[in-house]
Design a protein around this motif. Structure first.
Motif, PDB file in Angstrom:
ATOM      1  N   ALA A 153       0.838  -1.207   0.000  1.00 21.11           N
ATOM      2  CA  ALA A 153       0.000   0.000   0.000  1.00 21.11           C
ATOM      3  C   ALA A 153       0.874   1.259   0.000  1.00 21.11           C
ATOM      4  CB  ALA A 153      -0.897  -0.002   1.241  1.00 21.11           C
ATOM      5  N   ASN A 154       0.430   2.284  -0.730  1.00 21.12           N
ATOM      6  CA  ASN A 154       1.143   3.563  -0.680  1.00 21.12           C
ATOM      7  C   ASN A 154       0.635   4.381   0.521  1.00 21.12           C
ATOM      8  OD1 ASN A 154      -1.272   4.859  -1.455  1.00 21.12           O
ATOM      9  ND2 ASN A 154      -0.794   4.583  -3.627  1.00 21.12           N
ATOM     10  N   LEU A 155       1.244   5.544   0.732  1.00 24.17           N
ATOM     11  CA  LEU A 155       0.912   6.334   1.932  1.00 24.17           C
ATOM     12  C   LEU A 155      -0.546   6.763   1.949  1.00 24.17           C
ATOM     13  CD1 LEU A 155       4.009   8.629   2.498  1.00 24.17           C
ATOM     14  CD2 LEU A 155       3.260   6.653   3.831  1.00 24.17           C
ATOM     15  N   GLU A 156      -1.056   7.080   0.785  1.00 24.33           N
ATOM     16  CA  GLU A 156      -2.450   7.521   0.706  1.00 24.33           C
ATOM     17  C   GLU A 156      -3.396   6.385   1.098  1.00 24.33           C
ATOM     18  OE1 GLU A 156      -5.365   9.550  -2.690  1.00 24.33           O
ATOM     19  OE2 GLU A 156      -3.304   8.972  -3.186  1.00 24.33           O
ATOM     20  N   GLN A 157      -3.140   5.208   0.537  1.00 26.15           N
ATOM     21  CA  GLN A 157      -3.960   4.035   0.897  1.00 26.15           C
ATOM     22  C   GLN A 157      -3.843   3.734   2.386  1.00 26.15           C
ATOM     23  OE1 GLN A 157      -1.922   1.511  -2.014  1.00 26.15           O
ATOM     24  NE2 GLN A 157      -3.886   1.064  -3.008  1.00 26.15           N
ATOM     25  N   ALA A 158      -2.640   3.842   2.898  1.00 25.04           N
ATOM     26  CA  ALA A 158      -2.404   3.519   4.307  1.00 25.04           C
ATOM     27  C   ALA A 158      -3.192   4.468   5.210  1.00 25.04           C
ATOM     28  CB  ALA A 158      -0.910   3.598   4.613  1.00 25.04           C
ATOM     29  N   ARG A 159      -3.107   5.759   4.937  1.00 29.86           N
ATOM     30  CA  ARG A 159      -3.814   6.735   5.782  1.00 29.86           C
ATOM     31  C   ARG A 159      -5.327   6.558   5.685  1.00 29.86           C
ATOM     32  NH1 ARG A 159       0.529  11.208   3.938  1.00 29.86           N
ATOM     33  NH2 ARG A 159       2.056  10.644   5.535  1.00 29.86           N
ATOM     34  N   ALA A 160      -5.795   6.241   4.475  1.00 29.24           N
ATOM     35  CA  ALA A 160      -7.239   6.097   4.274  1.00 29.24           C
ATOM     36  C   ALA A 160      -7.796   4.864   4.985  1.00 29.24           C
ATOM     37  CB  ALA A 160      -7.541   6.013   2.772  1.00 29.24           C
ATOM     38  N   ALA A 161      -6.930   3.955   5.408  1.00 30.48           N
ATOM     39  CA  ALA A 161      -7.395   2.714   6.044  1.00 30.48           C
ATOM     40  C   ALA A 161      -7.591   2.857   7.554  1.00 30.48           C
ATOM     41  CB  ALA A 161      -6.403   1.591   5.757  1.00 30.48           C
ATOM     42  N   ILE A 162      -7.251   4.018   8.119  1.00 26.54           N
ATOM     43  CA  ILE A 162      -7.378   4.189   9.579  1.00 26.54           C
ATOM     44  C   ILE A 162      -8.850   4.318   9.948  1.00 26.54           C
ATOM     45  CG2 ILE A 162      -6.823   5.677  11.551  1.00 26.54           C
ATOM     46  CD1 ILE A 162      -4.250   6.485   9.983  1.00 26.54           C
ATOM     47  N   ARG A 163      -9.336   3.418  10.769  1.00 21.52           N
ATOM     48  CA  ARG A 163     -10.750   3.409  11.144  1.00 21.52           C
ATOM     49  C   ARG A 163     -10.978   3.907  12.569  1.00 21.52           C
ATOM     50  NH1 ARG A 163     -11.228   3.850   6.955  1.00 21.52           N
ATOM     51  NH2 ARG A 163     -11.627   2.381   5.260  1.00 21.52           N
ATOM     52  N   GLU A 243       2.847   6.270   7.444  1.00 22.74           N
ATOM     53  CA  GLU A 243       4.145   5.644   7.184  1.00 22.74           C
ATOM     54  C   GLU A 243       4.280   4.318   7.938  1.00 22.74           C
ATOM     55  OE1 GLU A 243       7.217   9.232   6.475  1.00 22.74           O
ATOM     56  OE2 GLU A 243       5.951   9.533   8.236  1.00 22.74           O
ATOM     57  N   LEU A 244       3.772   4.284   9.168  1.00 23.41           N
ATOM     58  CA  LEU A 244       3.866   3.034   9.948  1.00 23.41           C
ATOM     59  C   LEU A 244       3.030   1.920   9.312  1.00 23.41           C
ATOM     60  CD1 LEU A 244       3.665   4.481  13.586  1.00 23.41           C
ATOM     61  CD2 LEU A 244       5.720   3.671  12.387  1.00 23.41           C
ATOM     62  N   ILE A 245       1.835   2.275   8.855  1.00 25.47           N
ATOM     63  CA  ILE A 245       0.951   1.274   8.234  1.00 25.47           C
ATOM     64  C   ILE A 245       1.565   0.771   6.920  1.00 25.47           C
ATOM     65  CG2 ILE A 245      -1.310   0.956   7.129  1.00 25.47           C
ATOM     66  CD1 ILE A 245      -2.315   3.130   9.225  1.00 25.47           C
ATOM     67  N   ALA A 246       2.068   1.699   6.112  1.00 21.89           N
ATOM     68  CA  ALA A 246       2.678   1.293   4.842  1.00 21.89           C
ATOM     69  C   ALA A 246       3.890   0.396   5.101  1.00 21.89           C
ATOM     70  CB  ALA A 246       3.078   2.524   4.023  1.00 21.89           C
ATOM     71  N   HIS A 247       4.648   0.724   6.144  1.00 23.06           N
ATOM     72  CA  HIS A 247       5.793  -0.118   6.515  1.00 23.06           C
ATOM     73  C   HIS A 247       5.321  -1.529   6.871  1.00 23.06           C
ATOM     74  CE1 HIS A 247       9.862  -0.866   8.143  1.00 23.06           C
ATOM     75  NE2 HIS A 247       9.244  -1.554   9.083  1.00 23.06           N
ATOM     76  N   ALA A 248       4.272  -1.601   7.684  1.00 18.86           N
ATOM     77  CA  ALA A 248       3.757  -2.916   8.114  1.00 18.86           C
ATOM     78  C   ALA A 248       3.282  -3.737   6.924  1.00 18.86           C
ATOM     79  CB  ALA A 248       2.628  -2.734   9.124  1.00 18.86           C
ATOM     80  N   ALA A 249       2.776  -3.055   5.898  1.00 16.59           N
ATOM     81  CA  ALA A 249       2.166  -3.752   4.757  1.00 16.59           C
ATOM     82  C   ALA A 249       3.145  -3.954   3.600  1.00 16.59           C
ATOM     83  CB  ALA A 249       0.942  -2.975   4.271  1.00 16.59           C
ATOM     84  N   LYS A 250       4.433  -3.757   3.837  1.00 10.91           N
ATOM     85  CA  LYS A 250       5.376  -3.825   2.706  1.00 10.91           C
ATOM     86  C   LYS A 250       5.379  -5.191   2.019  1.00 10.91           C
ATOM     87  CE  LYS A 250      10.185  -3.456   1.256  1.00 10.91           C
ATOM     88  NZ  LYS A 250      11.583  -3.228   1.605  1.00 10.91           N
ATOM     89  N   THR A 251       5.395  -6.278   2.788  1.00  9.25           N
ATOM     90  CA  THR A 251       5.505  -7.605   2.156  1.00  9.25           C
ATOM     91  C   THR A 251       4.296  -8.505   2.403  1.00  9.25           C
ATOM     92  OG1 THR A 251       6.714  -8.576   4.031  1.00  9.25           O
ATOM     93  CG2 THR A 251       8.037  -7.547   2.296  1.00  9.25           C
ATOM     94  N   ARG A 252       3.268  -7.979   3.072  1.00  8.89           N
ATOM     95  CA  ARG A 252       2.036  -8.760   3.236  1.00  8.89           C
ATOM     96  C   ARG A 252       0.862  -7.820   3.503  1.00  8.89           C
ATOM     97  NH1 ARG A 252       1.838  -9.345   9.125  1.00  8.89           N
ATOM     98  NH2 ARG A 252       3.927  -9.118   9.962  1.00  8.89           N
ATOM     99  N   PRO A 253      -0.351  -8.260   3.167  1.00  6.89           N
ATOM    100  CA  PRO A 253      -1.515  -7.418   3.442  1.00  6.89           C
ATOM    101  C   PRO A 253      -1.801  -7.401   4.937  1.00  6.89           C
ATOM    102  CG  PRO A 253      -2.206  -9.574   2.650  1.00  6.89           C
ATOM    103  CD  PRO A 253      -0.713  -9.556   2.564  1.00  6.89           C
TER     104      PRO A 253
END
Lengths: 340, 340
Positions: A153-163, A243-253
Motif C-alpha cells: 500500500a502507498n501512503l495515501e492508501q495507508a492513511r485512508a485505512a485508519i478506522r 508511514e507506519l501502516i505502509a511499513h507494516a504492509a510492505k511484504t504482506r496485506p
C-alpha cells in the motif's frame, strides 16, 4: 463515533456505542455483536452505528450508564498488533544511554516489532508479573485500528485505512529485553500483554487534533497518582501512522482489525532530552526514558522500575479537558502460576 | 479427527470434518461454523465433532467430496503465530556459514519469534512477492494449535494444551532478513504470510508417530517437482512442543487458537551438516540450509533462492504412504501493488 467493548460471558465481549462524554452507551446486537465484527464489515456497518451515536447525543435519556471499569480493551484479542517506534528521540536516548551510536537509517526506516495480540489486558485490569526483577515498565502510546490494507500500500492508501484510534499501554519487561534482543529474534518475553483505552474513536471525533496521520494532543501519564508525563503525541513523531501502516504492509496485506502502534510517545526539549514534570518539562511516557536521561546525566539510572502495588493511569483530554478515550488505569500485581 | 476450513464468502471460511483418507468431508454449522469457534470451546464441541468423524469412517456414502485446493489454512487468520527454532542444527549452520559462534545458551533457551497471523495464505495459494531480489525461500515446519495456556504454564500443562497439529510453510524473504535483524526488533518484512496444511489433525490421529510433543515422521519437501527434503521432524528437535509452548507462555497467557511452530525441520548427518537427497542424504526443508552448507564447504552459496514460477510442495505421509495433512502446494508469483 466512540465504540467500546464491555466484558461479557464470551471471549470477545459485547460491542457498545458510547456517547461523546463517555457517560452512556448502547449495545447494538442487531448491527454487530463484537468490535471485530464491525471492522470486518466497516463500510456497511459503520454508517448505522453513526446513527446510533447521533441518537445518543440527541437524546440524553437513551442508553445505559457507561462504566469504563467494565470494559475490555476495544479488541480483547486481535489478529495483529504491530508496534512501531515512531518517536525516534526515544530510540536515540536508548542508544546514547548505553554509549552506542544510532544508525542514521533509523530516521528514515521505521523500527517496528510484531507484538502478541491474543490476550490483551482490559484497561482497568491489573498488570500481573511473576517477578519485580523483570523490570516492569509502562509505555504510553497512540494506536490505530485499520481496515484491510493491501500489500505494498502507498501512503495515501495507508492513511485512508485508519478506522479507529486508541491509546495504549505497551507493558514492557525491561530486565528481559536486552538478553532477548541479543538472541536476534526480537521481543517475546519482554513484551507481555498490552492494554488499550476503554474507548476507540473514529478520526472525525478528534476534530483538528487529528491531522490524518498524527494526533496533536498531550498524552497524560500519572504514575502512583502523580503527573509523570504529558508529551504531545503530535510532536517529534518522526513517522506518522500512514508511514507506519505502509511499513507494516510492505511484504504482506494487513487484515481489518490490525492494530498499529506509535511506540512510546517522547518529546525532545530544546533539541535535547526532555525534563521531568516537577522540573518544568513534559516528562516521560515510560520509566526507561527517565532512567536513560539519568544515565546520560549522571552515569547511572536512579528511578526504579515499577513495583508490585504501583499504579499507572494513561489518558488524553480534549481542548475542554474532557477525557477522549477514557483512562487506562492499572495496578501492578504479583502473578503466581498455578499447577492446576 | 481431521478438520479443515473451506473457502467461503466470509473471512473465516467454513469448518468441515474430513475423513481420515482425505476423500470426503462434512460441514457442521450446528456445532461450529469456524475453526476458531471450535478452539474457543474445545471441550464442549470436540466430542461432537469426533462423532461426525466416526460417522465419516463408518459410512462411505456420508459427506461431500473433499477438495484440498478449496481449503483455506485451517485458521485463515489467527490470534497468534509464534514460531520457534527448535532444530538447533539449522541455527548452528546459519551461524557457521557466516563464521559466527552460536551462543551455547541456544541449546537450552529456545529461539522464538512473533509472526504475523492476520493474513495466512491458503495451502494452494500462490506466494506473491514484489521482487525476486527479496530472496524467496520456503521453510517446512510442524505447527500445533493450542487451547488456552495460562501464563507460566509448566511442561505438563503446555503439552496437555495441544489440540491440533499441522504442517506449515513459513515463507521467508532471506534478502530482507539480515538488515531487518540488524535493526534489533526481530523479523517483520522478512516473514510474509505463512501457509498451513489443508488439514489439521488431533494428536491421536497420528498414532505412535506422535510422542506427545514431537512428530516422528519425515517432512517431504518437493521443489519444482523434485524431492528436495525428507528430514524427520522427530530427529534433532532440541526443544519439543511442550518446551516451545511453555516458552511462549512465560510472561503472558496464550489464547485458544494460538499457533506454535517448530521452525525449519533440519537433521544432522553423522553429527555434521546434512546432504542433499541426490547425494543420498535427507535433504533440506529450506533453500537457506543448502546455501549455508555450500558456503561452509566451498566458500559461497550456489543454489539460488526461489524465482517467479517456482513451486514447492510440502507433505507428510503415514506408514502406509497416505497423506496425513494434505499437501501445501504453492507457486511463486510476482506481486504488483495497485494504487486503487
Amino acid at each position: 463515533m466512540k465504540l467500546a467493548t464491555l466484558k461479557s460471558g464470551n471471549r470477545d465481549g459485547r460491542l457498545v456505542v458510547v456517547s461523546k462524554d463517555l457517560s452512556r452507551c448502547v449495545a447494538v446486537p442487531d448491527l454487530a455483536a463484537t468490535m471485530q465484527g464491525v471492522l470486518d464489515n466497516w463500510e456497511a456497518v459503520s454508517p448505522k452505528l453513526s446513527e446510533i451515536a447521533q441518537k445518543l447525543e440527541n437524546d440524553t435519556s437513551f442508553g445505559e450508564k457507561f462504566d469504563e471499569s467494565a470494559t475490555h480493551s476495544p479488541l480483547p484479542r486481535a489478529y495483529q498488533w504491530a508496534d512501531g517506534s515512531a518517536y525516534v528521540n526515544h530510540v536515540e536516548l536508548v542508544r546514547r544511554a548505553r554509549g552506542a551510536e544510532m544508525p542514521p537509517s533509523f530516521w528514515t526506516d521505521p523500527l517496528m516489532y510484531q507484538g502478541g495480540s491474543d490476550s490483551f489486558l482490559a484497561p482497568h485490569d491489573p498488570i500481573r508479573v511473576a517477578d519485580e526483577a523483570y523490570g516492569i515498565d509502562m509505555e504510553g502510546e497512540i494506536a490505530v485500528i485499520v481496515d484491510d490494507v493491501p500489500m505494498g500500500a502507498n501512503l495515501e492508501q495507508a492513511r485512508a485505512a485508519i478506522r479507529l484510534i486508541m491509546i495504549a499501554n505497551d507493558v514492557s519487561l525491561r530486565g528481559l529485553i536486552p538478553g532477548e534482543l541479543g538472541k536476534g529474534f526480537g521481543f517475546f518475553h519482554g513484551k507481555p500483554s498490552s492494554a488499550f483505552s476503554p474507548v476507540a474513536v473514529t478520526p472525525e471525533e478528534l476534530g483538528d487534533a487529528w491531522d490524518g496521520a498524527k494526533l496533536n494532543l498531550p498524552l497524560l501519564i500519572d504514575y502512583n497518582g502523580a503527573p509523570f508525563g504529558k508529551a504531545n503525541a503530535g510532536i517529534d513523531m518522526t513517522f506518522d501512522f500512514g508511514e507506519l501502516i505502509a511499513h507494516a504492509a510492505k511484504t504482506r496485506p494487513l487484515c481489518a482489525g490490525s492494530i498499529i502502534g506509535s511506540g512510546t510517545v517522547s518529546n525532545k526539549l530544546d533539541d535535547g532530552p526532555g525534563k521531568s514534570i516537577t522540573e518544568g518539562g513534559d516528562g516521560y511516557s515510560c520509566i526507561a526514558e527517565i532512567r536513560m536521561i539519568e544515565t546520560i546525566n549522571s552515569g547511572k539510572p536512579v528511578t526504579p522500575f515499577m513495583k508490585f502495588g504501583d499504579t499507572v493511569r494513561i489518558e488524553m483530554k480534549d481542548a475542554n479537558g474532557a477525557s477522549i478515550f477514557g483512562a487506562i488505569d492499572q495496578k501492578v500485581e504479583k502473578y503466581t502460576p498455578t499447577d492446576a
